[in-house]
Structures are given as structure tokens and as C-alpha cells.
Design a protein around this motif. Structure first.
Motif, PDB file in Angstrom:
ATOM      1  N   TYR A  73       0.847  -1.199   0.000  1.00 44.86           N
ATOM      2  CA  TYR A  73       0.000   0.000   0.000  1.00 44.86           C
ATOM      3  C   TYR A  73       0.884   1.253   0.000  1.00 44.86           C
ATOM      4  N   ALA A  74       0.531   2.232  -0.843  1.00 39.70           N
ATOM      5  CA  ALA A  74       1.213   3.527  -0.834  1.00 39.70           C
ATOM      6  C   ALA A  74       0.155   4.624  -0.999  1.00 39.70           C
ATOM      7  N   LEU A  75       0.406   5.771  -0.373  1.00 43.15           N
ATOM      8  CA  LEU A  75      -0.537   6.886  -0.431  1.00 43.15           C
ATOM      9  C   LEU A  75      -0.092   7.899  -1.492  1.00 43.15           C
ATOM     10  N   ILE A  76      -1.070   8.493  -2.175  1.00 41.78           N
ATOM     11  CA  ILE A  76      -0.806   9.551  -3.151  1.00 41.78           C
ATOM     12  C   ILE A  76      -1.050  10.893  -2.463  1.00 41.78           C
ATOM     13  N   LEU A  77      -0.086  11.790  -2.599  1.00 41.97           N
ATOM     14  CA  LEU A  77      -0.202  13.098  -1.957  1.00 41.97           C
ATOM     15  C   LEU A  77      -0.539  14.177  -2.982  1.00 41.97           C
ATOM     16  N   ASN A  78      -1.292  15.160  -2.532  1.00 43.15           N
ATOM     17  CA  ASN A  78      -1.516  16.412  -3.254  1.00 43.15           C
ATOM     18  C   ASN A  78      -1.030  17.513  -2.335  1.00 43.15           C
ATOM     19  N   GLY A  79       0.258  17.893  -2.497  1.00 40.07           N
ATOM     20  CA  GLY A  79       0.889  18.744  -1.511  1.00 40.07           C
ATOM     21  C   GLY A  79       1.105  17.916  -0.255  1.00 40.07           C
ATOM     22  N   PRO A  80       0.715  18.435   0.902  1.00 38.59           N
ATOM     23  CA  PRO A  80       0.864  17.659   2.139  1.00 38.59           C
ATOM     24  C   PRO A  80      -0.327  16.764   2.436  1.00 38.59           C
ATOM     25  N   GLN A  81      -1.362  16.822   1.601  1.00 42.92           N
ATOM     26  CA  GLN A  81      -2.598  16.104   1.900  1.00 42.92           C
ATOM     27  C   GLN A  81      -2.713  14.817   1.096  1.00 42.92           C
ATOM     28  N   VAL A  82      -3.266  13.787   1.730  1.00 43.53           N
ATOM     29  CA  VAL A  82      -3.522  12.524   1.055  1.00 43.53           C
ATOM     30  C   VAL A  82      -4.679  12.706   0.073  1.00 43.53           C
ATOM     31  N   ALA A  83      -4.453  12.248  -1.196  1.00 43.07           N
ATOM     32  CA  ALA A  83      -5.480  12.389  -2.231  1.00 43.07           C
ATOM     33  C   ALA A  83      -5.870  11.063  -2.844  1.00 43.07           C
ATOM     34  N   GLY A  84      -5.273   9.937  -2.368  1.00 42.73           N
ATOM     35  CA  GLY A  84      -5.613   8.641  -2.926  1.00 42.73           C
ATOM     36  C   GLY A  84      -4.599   7.593  -2.519  1.00 42.73           C
ATOM     37  N   SER A  85      -4.643   6.442  -3.204  1.00 46.98           N
ATOM     38  CA  SER A  85      -3.715   5.352  -2.878  1.00 46.98           C
ATOM     39  C   SER A  85      -3.442   4.501  -4.095  1.00 46.98           C
ATOM     40  N   ILE A  86      -2.255   3.799  -4.059  1.00 48.45           N
ATOM     41  CA  ILE A  86      -1.914   2.786  -5.050  1.00 48.45           C
ATOM     42  C   ILE A  86      -1.674   1.484  -4.288  1.00 48.45           C
ATOM     43  N   SER A  87      -2.277   0.406  -4.759  1.00 49.10           N
ATOM     44  CA  SER A  87      -2.140  -0.902  -4.114  1.00 49.10           C
ATOM     45  C   SER A  87      -1.651  -1.911  -5.146  1.00 49.10           C
ATOM     46  N   LEU A  88      -0.588  -2.658  -4.804  1.00 49.80           N
ATOM     47  CA  LEU A  88      -0.063  -3.701  -5.674  1.00 49.80           C
ATOM     48  C   LEU A  88      -0.196  -5.048  -4.983  1.00 49.80           C
ATOM     49  N   VAL A  89      -0.620  -6.064  -5.720  1.00 50.52           N
ATOM     50  CA  VAL A  89      -0.838  -7.401  -5.180  1.00 50.52           C
ATOM     51  C   VAL A  89       0.292  -8.328  -5.684  1.00 50.52           C
ATOM     52  N   PHE A  90       0.950  -9.023  -4.715  1.00 59.28           N
ATOM     53  CA  PHE A  90       2.030  -9.965  -5.038  1.00 59.28           C
ATOM     54  C   PHE A  90       1.715 -11.329  -4.435  1.00 59.28           C
ATOM     55  N   PRO A  91       2.170 -12.404  -5.086  1.00 60.10           N
ATOM     56  CA  PRO A  91       2.194 -13.684  -4.365  1.00 60.10           C
ATOM     57  C   PRO A  91       3.145 -13.539  -3.168  1.00 60.10           C
ATOM     58  N   ARG A  92       2.817 -14.145  -2.039  1.00 61.47           N
ATOM     59  CA  ARG A  92       3.613 -13.928  -0.833  1.00 61.47           C
ATOM     60  C   ARG A  92       5.084 -14.272  -1.047  1.00 61.47           C
ATOM     61  N   GLN A  93       5.356 -15.375  -1.759  1.00 58.60           N
ATOM     62  CA  GLN A  93       6.729 -15.801  -1.935  1.00 58.60           C
ATOM     63  C   GLN A  93       7.506 -14.887  -2.876  1.00 58.60           C
ATOM     64  N   GLN A  94       6.758 -14.007  -3.623  1.00 62.29           N
ATOM     65  CA  GLN A  94       7.425 -13.080  -4.554  1.00 62.29           C
ATOM     66  C   GLN A  94       7.319 -11.632  -4.076  1.00 62.29           C
ATOM     67  N   ALA A  95       6.963 -11.444  -2.817  1.00 62.95           N
ATOM     68  CA  ALA A  95       6.838 -10.095  -2.283  1.00 62.95           C
ATOM     69  C   ALA A  95       8.184  -9.378  -2.365  1.00 62.95           C
ATOM     70  N   PRO A  96       8.214  -8.102  -2.693  1.00 65.78           N
ATOM     71  CA  PRO A  96       9.476  -7.373  -2.839  1.00 65.78           C
ATOM     72  C   PRO A  96      10.212  -7.239  -1.509  1.00 65.78           C
ATOM     73  N   GLY A  97      11.543  -7.269  -1.595  1.00 67.19           N
ATOM     74  CA  GLY A  97      12.359  -7.061  -0.404  1.00 67.19           C
ATOM     75  C   GLY A  97      12.477  -5.596  -0.081  1.00 67.19           C
ATOM     76  N   ASN A  98      13.331  -5.300   0.904  1.00 68.87           N
ATOM     77  CA  ASN A  98      13.429  -3.920   1.377  1.00 68.87           C
ATOM     78  C   ASN A  98      13.903  -2.973   0.293  1.00 68.87           C
ATOM     79  N   LYS A  99      14.929  -3.395  -0.498  1.00 67.49           N
ATOM     80  CA  LYS A  99      15.458  -2.507  -1.531  1.00 67.49           C
ATOM     81  C   LYS A  99      14.401  -2.262  -2.628  1.00 67.49           C
ATOM     82  N   GLU A 100      13.728  -3.336  -3.017  1.00 70.59           N
ATOM     83  CA  GLU A 100      12.686  -3.175  -4.031  1.00 70.59           C
ATOM     84  C   GLU A 100      11.531  -2.330  -3.505  1.00 70.59           C
ATOM     85  N   ARG A 101      11.234  -2.518  -2.234  1.00 82.11           N
ATOM     86  CA  ARG A 101      10.140  -1.710  -1.646  1.00 82.11           C
ATOM     87  C   ARG A 101      10.527  -0.233  -1.615  1.00 82.11           C
ATOM     88  N   LEU A 102      11.834   0.042  -1.349  1.00 78.42           N
ATOM     89  CA  LEU A 102      12.285   1.431  -1.358  1.00 78.42           C
ATOM     90  C   LEU A 102      12.112   2.045  -2.748  1.00 78.42           C
TER      91      LEU A 102
END
Length: 561
Positions: A112-141
Motif C-alpha cells: 500500500y502507498a498513499l498519493i499526496l496532493n501537496g501535504p494532503q492525502v489524495a488517494g492510494s496505489i495498491s499492488l498485489v504480489f504472491p507472498r513468496q514473490q513479495a518485494p524485499g526492502n530494496k525493491e520496496r524502497l
């Protein structure tokens, strides 16, 4: 690879994606492209993007098992509700750290990630992964940076879309203003206005309705859009439906679920087969009075009309009101010009008739008398004196007729001495030239009047006397001028044959004479009114024309200091 190098590579990759997305100018297409990139390059099986706008955007791609779709529905409903509740502010640092959560009861994890409009939240982006293929810390960054960049891209393109829409609106106002300034053809101006409004509002139809005062109905005068022809010339009761409510209350309305609104009427839908879903409507008002409404029907997108659309249609309705008022003033000026031309033509005809029937006849008689006198001088000189006396009388009569014609055209005494002396001179001229008796009765203390008012009252007196002379066959005509408080009263009365006032007024437009109309219009020019009474039953037959007008003293020149 060092941390610094990795960070630089991440930023360059983010920039590459961001630049690729800038080619899109439609927020919805941009969101779909962003999801496509994320699914393609990061191994996500599905993704969902929600931006609450304006403009609002919602896009999904990939395979969504039922449990995952239901979860994202709940998540995005919660995000939308939280944004609707009021400002929701977070720091950009927090937005750059997306949260990865396993989805219980499924083999999937959601980022889950939030979309900002200036300092305010204006929406979200959600990506679905198989658990075993979930991104690691570097990929998440990296994903965090990408999601932040994608969110900004959606926001920027959304703002650009709004700017373009507002430019289109300004273009509409400019085109309407150009149309109004280039022509006073009301039909063309209002037809162009509805067509332009249809395009800018992205509506299925825009209808301009005017109030029919006689029938108390709204008439669909102008209609544009794909179903405009079906709506044109329809009529609805003044208080019926949303348009009727706007017309009677004078307030704009925005309704995106028309059939749930208690003010909605399906009368026109039933007649035309049209299905009304959403409505915005604004009153058309001229000097505080509602003369019609401008209504847009069925926004083409699924989001319905918004407050910006309502402001646009209110502004367009105000421009339409200005166009209608200008056109009506122009029409009034044209009608006034035509009346002036007709009045001038009537004066010319009257002068020609008076000269022909009076002065010219006397001059012809004098000419023949001179010929006869020449012959008498040859054959019977003693009869010449009698013929000279007859010629002298004819000359005097011709002179009186000519003076009366000149007096009626421009009574100079009216300008120099006022209304009372002008009427006295006019009656004297009539007594010397007409076969009926003329009587004048005036108050001794008549007030001094404004010159234009005095001239108008004198013209009404002339018109009334001329009507009596042509139609009444009267033995006597009376002119009575008096004051009653702040009002001046003129009565012109005769003892002629009289006429049926109701019958004359009912077919006045077919008679070809405009005497009564002239008197009424002249009375209105000085804020007065005319009353006409007539009786056809002897011995009380005759006609009375009664003028009452407010007393206006003459304008005084301003004192100089």
C-alpha cells in the motif's frame, strides 16, 4: 554496488518512468499506464489506483481473486471516506515508505502507498504480489519512490486536465461574448450558446427554456446535443420538475440522481423517450425577474456534474440573460423607430390631405375667380366689385387654413408661452376654420410644465380633436384642462355619433388607423394614462377622451458658482 550508487540508480529509474508517463494528458489513461508499468517490471499480479481528484480517477489491472478484490474495495472505500471527512496530512517521508501486509486467508500480500496532493492525502496505489514473490526492502524502497512519482504524475496531469477544462470554459465565454457583440439576432446568440455549453459541459443536451407568462408554462425554445430535436418546443407547467422549481425559486440546482429527487418530473421523458439521469439548472434573470432557465442533462461520464459545472452554467445563464435583454432593447428601439417613421408618414398624409381639402381648394377657387373676373371686366365691369369681395373672402379662408396647418405642425406659442396659451390659439384657429363649435375651459392657475410634457399633451389634444373632426359628425367639441392635486387632467369631449369602444379595440390592428394607439403611447411617455368613454345612444351620444398625467415642472439650469 554502494548504497549511494543504488540510490542514484533508483532515482534515475524513477525519473525514466516519470518522463514516460508525462506523454499522457488524460488522467485515466495515465493511471492505467502506471499500473501497467508496475505490473510488468515488478512482478505484481494485480494493481489498483484511486485518486479522489479533482478529477477523480480509478483504475485496476491484473487478476483479482474475489477475496483480494473485496479487500481492496474496502480499503479504497476507507481511504475515500477518510479524505472526505476532512484534510488528511502526512509527511512525504512517510509516503515514500509503503507498507507491505499479507492478506489473511489468501496466498497474497498487498503493498500500500498513499498519493499526496501537496501535504494532503489524495488517494492510494495498491499492488498485489504472491507472498513468496513479495518485494524485499530494496525493491520496496524503489517501489516507494515510484509510487510517489506515479502519484505526483496523476496529480499533475489531473491539475493540467482541470486547467484545460477551465480554458475551454473561458473559450466558451469568449465565443458567446463574440457572438453577442457580432449580432443582435437573439435566435443565433442563444442557439450558439446552448451548443457551446453542451460541448464544454460534456452533456447529452443543453436546453434553454423561456417563461410563457400567458400560459404559465416553460417553453423549450432552444435545445442542442444528441437529443435536442426531441426536446425542442416541449412545454411544461411553470412549477413542474426541477426546471420549474428553479424558475419559481430563482436558485440554481445540481442533481446527479434525478429520479431520487422529489422535485423531478418525468413528464418530458414520457413524451420524448429520453431518460434523465443528472441535471444542472440555473435561472435566467433580467433585473431580478426570472424569464427562463438554462438546463444541462446527463453528464456523459459516469461521475455526474460537479460544482464547477454548476458555476459554468450559472455564468452562461447570466450571459444569456444579457443577450436576451440586449435583443429586447434592440427590438424595442426598432419598433420605436418604426412608430416614429409611421407617425411622420401620418403627419405628411394629414398635411397633404388638409392642404388638398382646404388650402388647395381655396386657391383653385381663387384661380377660377380671377379668370371669371377678367371676363367680367370685359363684358360687365359693374359686377367686378362683387367678384372681388368674393375673392377676398376666399383668400382670407385660404390664409386661415394655411395658418392652421402651420400651427398644427409647429405651434411656436407652445414653446414661448406654454400649454394654456397654445390651446387658446389652437381653439381660435379651429373656430375660424371648422364647421363645429369649439369650447375651451381651463383653470386660472395652471402650473408651468416641462416643455416636452406640454408638447405631448398638446399633441394628444390635437389627435383627439382630429378624431372628432373625421369621425364624430359633432356640433360641439369641448377642451377642458384642469389640475387635481399633483395630476393634470385634459378632457376632449364631443356630442357626435360615438362608437363602440370594445369593438374598435378588438379589431384595431385591422382598421389601418393608429390614432388611439398614438394617444396611448404618447401618454405613456409622460407616465400618464388615457381613458376613452363613448356612447352611441342619442341624445347622450358622444365621446370623451380623458388624459391624466403627473405634473412635471420645467427643468432648471444648474446654478454656476
Amino acid at each position: 554496488m554502494s548504497t549511494k550508487t543504488t540510490s542514484l540508480a533508483s532515482e534515475l529509474r524513477c525519473l525514466e518512468y516519470f518522463l514516460a508517463l508525462q506523454a499522457h494528458r488524460d488522467p485515466q489513461k495515465l493511471a492505467e499506464e502506471a499500473l501497467s508499468i508496475l505490473l510488468r517490471d515488478f512482478g505484481a499480479t494485480a494493481g489498483s489506483l484511486l485518486y479522489t481528484g479533482p478529477p477523480s480517477v480509478h483504475a485496476r489491472q491484473g487478476d483479482f481473486p474475489a477475496a483480494v478484490a473485496a479487500h481492496l474495495d474496502r480499503w479504497e472505500e476507507g481511504i475515500a471516506q477518510r479524505i472526505a471527512d476532512g484534510p488528511w496530512r502526512i509527511s512525504p517521508k512517510k509516503a515514500l515508505a509503503p507498507a507491505l501486509r499479507p492478506l489473511e486467508g489468501t496466498p497474497y500480500a498487498v503493498l500500500y502507498a498513499l498519493i499526496l496532493n501537496g501535504p494532503q492525502v489524495a488517494g492510494s496505489i495498491s499492488l498485489v504480489f504472491p507472498r513468496q514473490q513479495a518485494p524485499g526492502n530494496k525493491e520496496r524502497l524503489l517501489l516507494g519512490r515510484l509510487l510517489y512519482a506515479f502519484g505526483n504524475a496523476v496529480r499533475i496531469i489531473g491539475e493540467l486536465s482541470i486547467t484545460q477544462e477551465r480554458l475551454s470554459q473561458l473559450s466558451l465565454f469568449y465565443q458567446v461574448a463574440q457572438s453577442m457583440s457580432s449580432t443582435l439576432d437573439l435566435h443565433k446568440v442563444l442557439s450558439d450558446t446552448t451548443q457551446l455549453a453542451t460541448a464544454v459541459l460534456d452533456a447529452s443536451a443543453v436546453v434553454l427554456m423561456l417563461v410563457d407568462e400567458k400560459t404559465q408554462e416553460l417553453v423549450f425554445e432552444y435545445a442542442s446535443g444528441e437529443i435536442g430535436r426531441r426536446l425542442r418546443r416541449q412545454r411544461t407547467p411553470l412549477g413542474a420538475g426541477i426546471a420549474g422549481w428553479v424558475a419559481t425559486h430563482g436558485e440554481p440546482v445540481l442533481v446527479n440522481n434525478a429520479r431520487e429527487d422529489p422535485r423531478f418530473s418525468d413528464l418530458v421523458d414520457t413524451r420524448t423517450g429520453f431518460l434523465t439521469r443528472s441535471v444542472i439548472c440555473a435561472p435566467i434573470q433580467v433585473r431580478g425577474k426570472t424569464i427562463g432557465v438554462l438546463e444541462a442533462l446527463n453528464k456523459r461520464n459516469n461521475q455526474g456534474f460537479d460544482e464547477e459545472d454548476l458555476r459554468l452554467i450559472v455564468t452562461t445563464a447570466n450571459q444569456a440573460a444579457l443577450a436576451i435583454e440586449n435583443a429586447r432593447l434592440y427590438q424595442s428601439l426598432r419598433e420605436e423607430r418604426d412608430r416614429i417613421i409611421q407617425a411622420q408618414e401620418n403627419v405628411r398624409r394629414q398635411v397633404a390631405r388638409n392642404l388638398h381639402d382646404g388650402t388647395v381648394q381655396f386657391l383653385s377657387a381663387i384661380s377660377m375667380g380671377i379668370d371669371h373676373l377678367e371676363r367680367l371686366l370685359e363684358v360687365k365691369p359693374e359686377a367686378a366689385l362683387a367678384e372681388l369681395d368674393a375673392l377676398r373672402r376666399l383668400t382670407h379662408q385660404a390664409t386661415r387654413q394655411a395658418r392652421l396647418a402651420l400651427f398644427e405642425l409647429r405651434p411656436l406659442i407652445l414653446e414661448t408661452q406654454g400649454l394654456g396659451p397654445a390651446l387658446e390659439a389652437y381653439v381660435e384657429q379651429l373656430q375660424n376654420s371648422e364647421t363645429f363649435n369649439v369650447h375651451l375651459e381651463m383653470d386660472d392657475d395652471l402650473p408651468e410644465l416641462d416643455r416636452s410634457v406640454a408638447a405631448t399633451i398638446f399633441a394628444i389634444a390635437q389627435e383627439a380633436v382630429n378624431n372628432a373632426k373625421k369621425h364624430a359628425s359633432a356640433r360641439d367639441v369641448w377642451l377642458r384642462l384642469s389640475t387635481k392635486g399633483d395630476w393634470l387632467q385634459l378632457i376632449v369631449e364631443d356630442n357626435g355619433v360615438g362608437f363602440d369602444t370594445q369593438e374598435i379595440e378588438a379589431k384595431y390592428d385591422r382598421l389601418g388607423s393608429i390614432g388611439l394607439l398614438n394617444m396611448r403611447e404618447r401618454a405613456e411617455l409622460i407616465d400618464g394614462h388615457i381613458q376613452i368613454e363613448s356612447n352611441t345612444t342619442p341624445p347622450n351620444s358622444g365621446t370623451r377622451v380623458i388624459l391624466q398625467a403627473p405634473i412635471r415642472p420645467p427643468a432648471r439650469p444648474a446654478a454656476r458658482g
